[in-house]
Write an enzyme that holds these catalytic residues in place. Structure first.
Site, mmCIF file in Angstrom:
data_model
loop_
_atom_site.group_PDB
_atom_site.id
_atom_site.type_symbol
_atom_site.label_atom_id
_atom_site.label_comp_id
_atom_site.label_asym_id
_atom_site.label_seq_id
_atom_site.Cartn_x
_atom_site.Cartn_y
_atom_site.Cartn_z
ATOM 1 N N GLY A 296 0.833 -1.194 0.000
ATOM 2 C CA GLY A 296 0.000 0.000 0.000
ATOM 3 C C GLY A 296 0.867 1.243 0.000
ATOM 4 O O GLY A 296 0.564 2.238 -0.653
ATOM 5 N N ALA A 297 1.969 1.176 0.725
ATOM 6 C CA ALA A 297 2.888 2.302 0.837
ATOM 7 C C ALA A 297 4.165 1.793 1.478
ATOM 8 O O ALA A 297 4.173 0.714 2.069
ATOM 9 C CB ALA A 297 2.291 3.404 1.692
ATOM 10 N N MET A 298 5.239 2.561 1.338
ATOM 11 C CA MET A 298 6.509 2.144 1.933
ATOM 12 C C MET A 298 7.231 3.360 2.485
ATOM 13 O O MET A 298 7.389 4.366 1.801
ATOM 14 C CB MET A 298 7.356 1.433 0.862
ATOM 15 N N ASN A 300 10.127 4.614 2.937
ATOM 16 C CA ASN A 300 11.512 4.987 2.634
ATOM 17 C C ASN A 300 11.798 6.336 3.278
ATOM 18 O O ASN A 300 10.990 7.259 3.175
ATOM 19 C CB ASN A 300 11.713 5.079 1.131
ATOM 20 N N HIS A 332 0.436 6.570 9.066
ATOM 21 C CA HIS A 332 1.202 5.343 9.339
ATOM 22 C C HIS A 332 2.639 5.484 8.823
ATOM 23 O O HIS A 332 3.603 5.224 9.544
ATOM 24 C CB HIS A 332 0.502 4.159 8.664
ATOM 25 N N GLU A 333 2.773 5.926 7.587
ATOM 26 C CA GLU A 333 4.113 6.020 6.998
ATOM 27 C C GLU A 333 4.949 7.093 7.683
ATOM 28 O O GLU A 333 6.139 6.902 7.921
ATOM 29 C CB GLU A 333 4.025 6.280 5.489
ATOM 30 N N GLU A 355 5.423 -2.532 12.879
ATOM 31 C CA GLU A 355 4.180 -2.303 12.153
ATOM 32 C C GLU A 355 3.003 -2.063 13.096
ATOM 33 O O GLU A 355 2.155 -1.232 12.839
ATOM 34 C CB GLU A 355 3.880 -3.481 11.216
HETATM 35 ZN ZN LIG Z 1 4.352 0.224 8.253
#
Ligand SMILES: [Zn+2]
Ligand SMILES: *[C@@H]1O[C@H](CO)[C@@H](O)[C@H](O)[C@H]1NC(C)=O
Ligand SMILES: *[C@@H]1O[C@H](CO)[C@@H](O)[C@H](O)[C@H]1NC(C)=O
Ligand SMILES: *[C@@H]1O[C@H](CO)[C@@H](O)[C@H](O)[C@H]1NC(C)=O
Ligand SMILES: *[C@@H]1O[C@H](CO)[C@@H](O)[C@H](O)[C@H]1NC(C)=O
Ligand SMILES: *[C@@H]1O[C@H](CO)[C@@H](O)[C@H](O)[C@H]1NC(C)=O
Ligand SMILES: *[C@@H]1O[C@H](CO)[C@@H](O)[C@H](O)[C@H]1NC(C)=O
Ligand SMILES: CC(=O)N[C@H]1CO[C@H](CO)[C@@H](O)[C@@H]1O
Length: 777
Positions: A296-298, A300, A332-333, A355
């Site tokens: 969904g997303a990362m 970085n 979240h990110e 997480e």
């Molecule tokens: Zn995460």
């Protein structure tokens, strides 16, 4: 660096991929699949040149790279082990390869496929305390496999455009350059990108300089980035595109789809700076939406990547739930910029902490950005119920596992499941409930939640005041083969109310306890207020009835959702007297307990239109999908196409998932699962998946998140002995190739199917009888 190598004839060193003697040395060593830790990197110098046009000879998209890593030797060794996967090395001559003071000559080099190591065996040993450099020149494929350095494609005004982007996490940095690819092995990265004119290069650090260079008569740009913080390899990001900040397709930005993300990012960063009491650790924060993206997303560091649907929001066509998703995923990110990136897990067995914590605080950050939405209430619906469903199986797993049980890339991927993301919220909330008399027990309490799988059902008998606990299992008679040091008993905080008045927290520390205040007479008791504890609650029938016949407004909103979920699940797990009740609830729920649901009307309308229509309508919807410029809109159309009741159209649609030009790889699982959820498509889908499993498994990259969702999605409705047999046959047939990251999902599917069969066998007569009595037939 580049000019130096240009024009020289390149020798391709062919490396033997296996060596028996190495296998032996390797497996005899106590380190097995983890790096020995003798060599500690300080920094990497990396130059990458992605080609955004295919090579005319091979028709492949490729990138070339030059890398040097400086490392210190801690213990004398004659083996250099460094991760490398799918890279072809050029120029691996001794004198260039390993540099440093009196470096022993190279005896041999080879690639070790299973563990993805490049191994360099030296004639003599490296000296402790000395620093060395490993230089490499290599090429890799810029494939459309959503892993490592890869390519994403989209069409703008009829023209196909290519974005070179990356997904290093968890173990794909090694597919981009040779590196010590473990989360705890941090280093500084100096990165340079060579890219076509008219494109922009992005990475974790700020761009320092962009120079124009000429290679073989071609004019190119060379962008150098500031050195990163000392960080893990999995957080590295590299992107070449013609995008605009917040980065996305020009058209999407022009239409204002990035505005919402831009508006909430500032407040969320402010919130986290205050929450962690540490200022944002970097000089910039970029967020980019990509057409093809695996997760969904990362997170970085400094350059967060998203699926388009998760970052872009179009007020005209996106629904409120799209907006909610956007704000929680951004939160979240961004939470990871501190927890996860600044402070990093030692190894992937601790992913639940990383997480789980980010998921938990994402609700706090989103709540700060959108204070009117009661985002925190969503925790129960979005996370707790989802994880209850998986954690009630004996094939579940505890949050923590031993470090040495998670080694191979597939096992690492398997760690990123529902349990890791969602279970920890409530474990954490449990901790907050400790009062001053309990701190010495904190470890004892915490261990019971994180070191054993599953969760309890607390049973309150309001006629006696006796409160007891049991391990909740969807199939009560299943044999739990994994032993727990705590015998599947928990220390449980019971926050409760009586007749609407909140009482002091009460701890159930053993199997059975007595709380005389819970003897109620005609009044009602509600436990686990606001579902801050990770457990289900069962009551005597009298209390259930009093709860459900009561005016709902006194019962907290979150508990209304949970009462319904508990009642249905307890009935499924054969807490038999609840089955009558369940039907009774259904009527009550509809009248009193209906709560804020966001009816996603558009999705429903598209779906009904496709279901009622024929091929012409299906074709029309498909063409709308091709033209959709808003990602969330495209998503709705894509799912609606699975609603057809025409099996030929569904078959055609399933075939499309094998053609990335039609259905992006990132969306294949969602489409297949959607067709499986359609009654008319269920059988087809299973046949399709079994027929194409091997192809999908090999073509769609090793060990990926979506194979697990694919298995659980396609088997979700399995409830007959025939289906169980099909699943067993499938397991048998593919035993040898294995299931990669879907192994656990296969076990869970088997168990759930068995539970469904039992439930149907047990309750079919009762339900039939009830319906007959209600309908007079
Ligand atoms: Zn995460
Ligand atoms: C703290 O917990 C203990 C044990 O359950 C209980 O006896 C005590 O009353 C609690 N104290 C407060 C201040 O809530
Ligand atoms: C559990 O084990 C017992 C004894 O071995 C067996 O009779 C029973 O069928 C097993 N239950 C399940 C659900 O497999
Ligand atoms: C339960 O949650 C609601 C909404 O978040 C809040 O208003 C209420 O005070 C909470 N109740 C208790 C007893 O914590
Ligand atoms: C599909 O739906 C249409 C319209 O509701 C109906 O006429 C047709 O019989 C259905 N076909 C099948 C195979 O169920
Ligand atoms: C739908 O599209 C397919 C593929 O383009 C085509 O073969 C078919 O004739 C179309 N059907 C209708 C009814 O338009
Ligand atoms: C699906 O297959 C099962 C047997 O494998 C059969 O009993 C059932 O009728 C089929 N369902 C549909 C909708 O074709
Ligand atoms: C493990 C974990 O998530 N701990 C957090 C629980 O919540 C408190 C208060 O919100 C945090 O301070 C902890 O870090």
């Amino acid at each position: 660096l580049f000019g130096e190598k240009k024009g020289k004839k390149k020798e391709v060193a062919t490396l033997p991929s296996h060596s028996m003697s190495f296998y032996f040395i390797f497996y005899a060593s106590r380190f097995r699949d983890r790096l020995p830790g003798y060599l500690v990197p300080e920094f990497y110098n990396i130059t990458l040149w992605p080609r955004l046009k295919p090579n005319p000879n091979s028709n492949l998209y490729i990138f070339t790279g030059w890398s040097a890593v400086q490392f210190e030797c801690l213990e004398a060794t004659d083996l250099i082990l460094i991760h490398s996967n799918k890279l072809n090395y050029t120029e691996m001559k001794d004198e260039h390869f390993v540099k440093g003071v009196s470096v022993p000559n190279i005896k041999s080099t080879w690639l070790q496929l299973q563990t993805q190591y490049l191994v360099i065996q030296l004639m003599g040993k490296l000296t402790p305390g000395q620093k060395y450099q490993l230089h490499a020149q290599f090429t890799g494929e810029l494939a459309d496999d959503l892993a490592g350095f890869y390519r994403s494609e989209y069409k703008e005004d009829g023209v196909t455009k290519i974005v070179a982007t990356s997904q290093m996490h968890p173990t794909n940095a090694r597919k981009t350059f040779p590196c010590f690819d473990e989360p705890a092995i941090k280093a500084v990265f100096h990165l340079t990108l060579i890219h076509p004119t008219g494109t922009i290069a992005l990475s974790n650090g700020m761009e320092m300089e962009t120079a124009t260079i000429t290679v073989d008569g071609e004019t190119l740009l060379q962008t150098t980035f500031e050195a990163t913080e000392k960080m893990s390899t999995y957080l590295l990001a590299i992107i070449v595109s013609d995008y605009i900040r917040i980065w996305a397709r020009k058209k999407a930005i022009k239409e204002g789809q990035g505005n919402y993300a831009l508006n909430v990012t500032g407040p969320i960063l402010d919130f986290f700076q205050a929450y962690y009491n540490i200022s944002y650790p970097l000089r910039k924060s970029d967020q980019i939406a990509l057409p093809d993206f695996y997760f969904g997303a990362m997170e970085n560091w400094g350059l967060v990547t998203y699926r388009e649907t998760n970052l872009l929001y179009d007020p005209e066509t996106s629904s409120n739930s799209n907006k909610e998703t956007t704000v929680t995923i951004i939160a979240h990110e961004l939470a990871h910029m501190w927890f996860g990136n600044l402070v990093t897990l030692r190894w992937w067995n601790e992913v639940w902490l990383n997480e789980g914590f980010a998921s938990y605080v994402s609700y706090l950050g989103a709540d700060y950005a959108e204070p009117d939405w009661n985002v925190k209430d969503l925790i129960v619906l979005d996370d707790v119920q989802k994880v209850f469903a998986v954690d009630a199986l004996v094939s579940s797993h505890p949050l923590t596992s031993k470090e040495d049980s998670i080694n191979l890339p597939g096992q690492i991927m398997e760690q990123f499941d529902t349990i890791s993301y969602s279970k920890v919220h409530t474990a954490n909330l449990t901790m907050q409930d400790n009062n001053v008399s309990l701190p010495r027990q904190v470890d004892a309490i915490m261990n019971r939640w994180v070191r054993q799988m599953g969760f309890p059902v607390v049973t309150i008998d309001t006629s006696t005041g006796i409160v007891s606990q049991n391990h909740f299992l969807l199939v009560p008679e299943s044999n739990v083969t994994v032993e727990s040091p705590y015998k599947y008993e928990w220390m449980i905080p019971v926050r409760w109310m009586k007749d609407g008045a909140t009482k002091d927290i009460w701890w159930l520390l053993e199997k059975k306890g007595l709380n005389v205040d819970m003897r109620t007479g005609p009044s009602w008791v509600l436990a686990n207020i606001n579902v801050t504890g990770y457990y289900r609650v069962n009551y005597d029938l009298g209390n259930w009835e009093r709860l459900f016949s009561h005016r709902a407004s006194v019962i907290p909103l979150i508990n209304r959702a949970q009462l319904v979920d508990d009642a249905f699940n307890l009935a499924s797990a054969n807490y038999k007297y609840l089955l009558c009740l369940q039907i009774h609830i259904r009527e009550q729920v509809l009248v009193h307990f209906t709560f804020i649901i966001h009816p996603n009307l558009r999705s429903a309308v598209y779906c009904s239109a496709v279901a009622a229509g024929g091929e012409a309508e299906w074709n029309f919807t498909w063409s709308q999908l091709q033209d959709a410029t808003v990602a969330s809109e495209a998503n709705k159309l894509m799912l609606a196409l699975a609603c057809s009741n025409n099996t030929q159209l569904l078959e055609r649609y399933l075939e499309f998932t094998l053609d990335p030009a039609k259905i992006r790889k990132q969306d294949a699982t969602a489409v297949i699962t959607a067709v499986a959820n359609n009654r008319a498509g269920q059988n087809l889908t299973w046949q399709f998946v079994t027929k194409n499993w091997e192809h999908m498994f090999t073509e769609y990259g090793v060990g990926s998140f979506s194979f697990a969702s694919l298995i659980s999605g396609v088997t979700a409705r399995f409830s007959t002995p025939q289906e169980l047999q099909q699943l067993l046959d499938f397991e048998e047939e593919h035993k040898d190739a294995g299931f990669g990251s879907a192994a656990l999902a296969v076990d869970q599917a088997l168990e759930r199917t068995q539970a469904n069969i039992k439930w149907v066998q047990r309750n079919k007569q009762d339900v039939l009888q009830w319906f007959r009595s209600q309908t007079g037939n």
